[in-house]
Design an enzyme around this catalytic site. Sequence first.
Site, PDB file in Angstrom:
ATOM      1  N   ASN A   1      39.587  33.781  37.388  1.00  0.00           N
ATOM      2  CA  ASN A   1      40.978  34.052  37.770  1.00  0.00           C
ATOM      3  C   ASN A   1      41.506  32.823  38.495  1.00  0.00           C
ATOM      4  OD1 ASN A   1      43.367  34.984  38.822  1.00  0.00           O
ATOM      5  ND2 ASN A   1      42.423  36.442  40.243  1.00  0.00           N
ATOM      6  N   TRP A   2      42.388  32.072  37.829  1.00  0.00           N
ATOM      7  CA  TRP A   2      42.882  30.812  38.410  1.00  0.00           C
ATOM      8  C   TRP A   2      43.982  31.060  39.451  1.00  0.00           C
ATOM      9  CZ3 TRP A   2      43.417  26.928  33.660  1.00  0.00           C
ATOM     10  CH2 TRP A   2      42.152  26.733  33.106  1.00  0.00           C
ATOM     11  N   LYS A   3      44.395  32.314  39.597  1.00  0.00           N
ATOM     12  CA  LYS A   3      45.431  32.665  40.586  1.00  0.00           C
ATOM     13  C   LYS A   3      46.624  31.705  40.483  1.00  0.00           C
ATOM     14  CE  LYS A   3      41.865  34.520  43.555  1.00  0.00           C
ATOM     15  NZ  LYS A   3      41.581  35.161  44.818  1.00  0.00           N
TER      16      LYS A   3
ATOM     17  N   HIS B   1      44.811  43.720  40.272  1.00  0.00           N
ATOM     18  CA  HIS B   1      44.110  42.856  41.224  1.00  0.00           C
ATOM     19  C   HIS B   1      44.561  43.198  42.648  1.00  0.00           C
ATOM     20  CE1 HIS B   1      42.735  39.305  43.366  1.00  0.00           C
ATOM     21  NE2 HIS B   1      41.902  39.111  42.365  1.00  0.00           N
TER      22      HIS B   1
ATOM     23  N   GLU C   1      45.264  41.463  45.118  1.00  0.00           N
ATOM     24  CA  GLU C   1      46.388  40.666  45.643  1.00  0.00           C
ATOM     25  C   GLU C   1      47.722  41.214  45.138  1.00  0.00           C
ATOM     26  OE1 GLU C   1      44.823  36.867  44.458  1.00  0.00           O
ATOM     27  OE2 GLU C   1      43.284  37.037  46.006  1.00  0.00           O
TER      28      GLU C   1
ATOM     29  N   GLU D   1      35.991  44.846  42.986  1.00  0.00           N
ATOM     30  CA  GLU D   1      36.219  43.709  43.864  1.00  0.00           C
ATOM     31  C   GLU D   1      36.502  44.214  45.280  1.00  0.00           C
ATOM     32  OE1 GLU D   1      37.453  40.014  41.637  1.00  0.00           O
ATOM     33  OE2 GLU D   1      39.294  41.112  41.949  1.00  0.00           O
TER      34      GLU D   1
ATOM     35  N   GLY E   1      37.786  35.723  48.285  1.00  0.00           N
ATOM     36  CA  GLY E   1      38.266  34.481  48.879  1.00  0.00           C
ATOM     37  C   GLY E   1      37.814  34.284  50.319  1.00  0.00           C
TER      38      GLY E   1
ATOM     39  N   SER F   1      33.854  36.263  45.972  1.00  0.00           N
ATOM     40  CA  SER F   1      33.078  35.087  46.385  1.00  0.00           C
ATOM     41  C   SER F   1      31.815  34.873  45.544  1.00  0.00           C
ATOM     42  CB  SER F   1      32.741  35.153  47.876  1.00  0.00           C
ATOM     43  OG  SER F   1      33.939  35.202  48.644  1.00  0.00           O
TER      44      SER F   1
ATOM     45  N   GLY G   1      37.096  33.929  41.379  1.00  0.00           N
ATOM     46  CA  GLY G   1      38.334  33.259  41.799  1.00  0.00           C
ATOM     47  C   GLY G   1      38.069  31.801  42.097  1.00  0.00           C
ATOM     48  N   GLY G   2      37.833  31.498  43.378  1.00  0.00           N
ATOM     49  CA  GLY G   2      37.696  30.104  43.827  1.00  0.00           C
ATOM     50  C   GLY G   2      36.758  29.257  42.988  1.00  0.00           C
TER      51      GLY G   2
HETATM   52  C1  PEP Z   1      39.301  37.079  42.568  1.00  0.00           C
HETATM   53  O1  PEP Z   1      40.277  36.368  42.618  1.00  0.00           O
HETATM   54  O2  PEP Z   1      39.319  38.065  41.839  1.00  0.00           O
HETATM   55  C2  PEP Z   1      38.126  36.717  43.355  1.00  0.00           C
HETATM   56  C3  PEP Z   1      37.069  37.485  43.300  1.00  0.00           C
HETATM   57  O3  PEP Z   1      38.204  35.589  44.130  1.00  0.00           O
HETATM   58  P1  PEP Z   1      36.986  34.810  44.870  1.00  0.00           P
HETATM   59  O4  PEP Z   1      35.918  34.602  43.828  1.00  0.00           O
HETATM   60  O5  PEP Z   1      37.584  33.509  45.328  1.00  0.00           O
HETATM   61  O6  PEP Z   1      36.526  35.666  45.990  1.00  0.00           O
END
Ligand code: PEP
Length: 251
Positions: free
Chosen positions: A9-11, A95, A97, A167, A173, A213, A234-235
């Site tokens: 997920n490049w957000k 998601h 967010e 999640e 994050g 993470s 994500g990251g």
């Molecule tokens: C996400 O954006 O769905 C996510 C899990 O982010 P991260 O891996 O950065 O925690």
Amino acid sequence: MRKPVIAGNWKLYKTSSEALELITSLKPMVENNKSVEIVVAPVFTVIGSVKHAVTGSPINLAAQDCFWEEEGAFTGEVSPKMLIDAGCSHVIIGHSERRQYFGETDTTVNRKIKAALGAGLTVLFCIGETLAERDGDQTLDVLKTQLCGGLSGLSADHLASIVIAYEPVWAIGTGKTATDEQAQDAHSFIRGVVGGLYGPTTADAMRILYGGSVKPDNIKGLMAQPDIDGALVGGASLKADSFAAIANYGG
Ligand code: PEP
């Protein structure tokens, strides 16, 4: 046999030149990986150019959200049909967010899932508890409510095109990953709820991803759990080498 999914997920990151640089580096690193369904979810504006760059590779494209109507006077929205037109095969829905910052509810998530499935997209359906909910011993209730709300009115056939992403919000994050055991417990519970709603065959076939993470150094432990079928990243998906190391966790 559930094929693992590793989705990035490049957000709200990557301009078109940055997105092209990332995908061009990633492509050769995962081109021989046939055992995993690899997905990347860029921002809407670069989906077309990333699609062009991944043609001929095993990388699938997802959007990070969609609207439930096909077209109309809905300024700022993008429909599932338009995502297919742009080259997406998958879409992330619900998601945390979006739930936290954009008023997404189980009802809107459900409408979006139905519309996305109707257009032929595979849905990465996100659920997860906040830290306050976990500390208040509400994790299982929250997961069940989100699952039942998001899947309301869907048949077992529909579920073949849904991948659930567990999640925990407190792990997204933050650098805090759920332990392998905490993640496995939640996944096993989710599979049980799906089984209660749709029966054991559907539950056994359901792919359930962990997100929060995920990094190259924790993916193997997570993937060793019997109910963890992949990761939403994500990251660590913003760099080709770390995302490739996660996607290629099997060696
Ligand atoms: C996400 O954006 O769905 C996510 C899990 O982010 P991260 O891996 O950065 O925690």
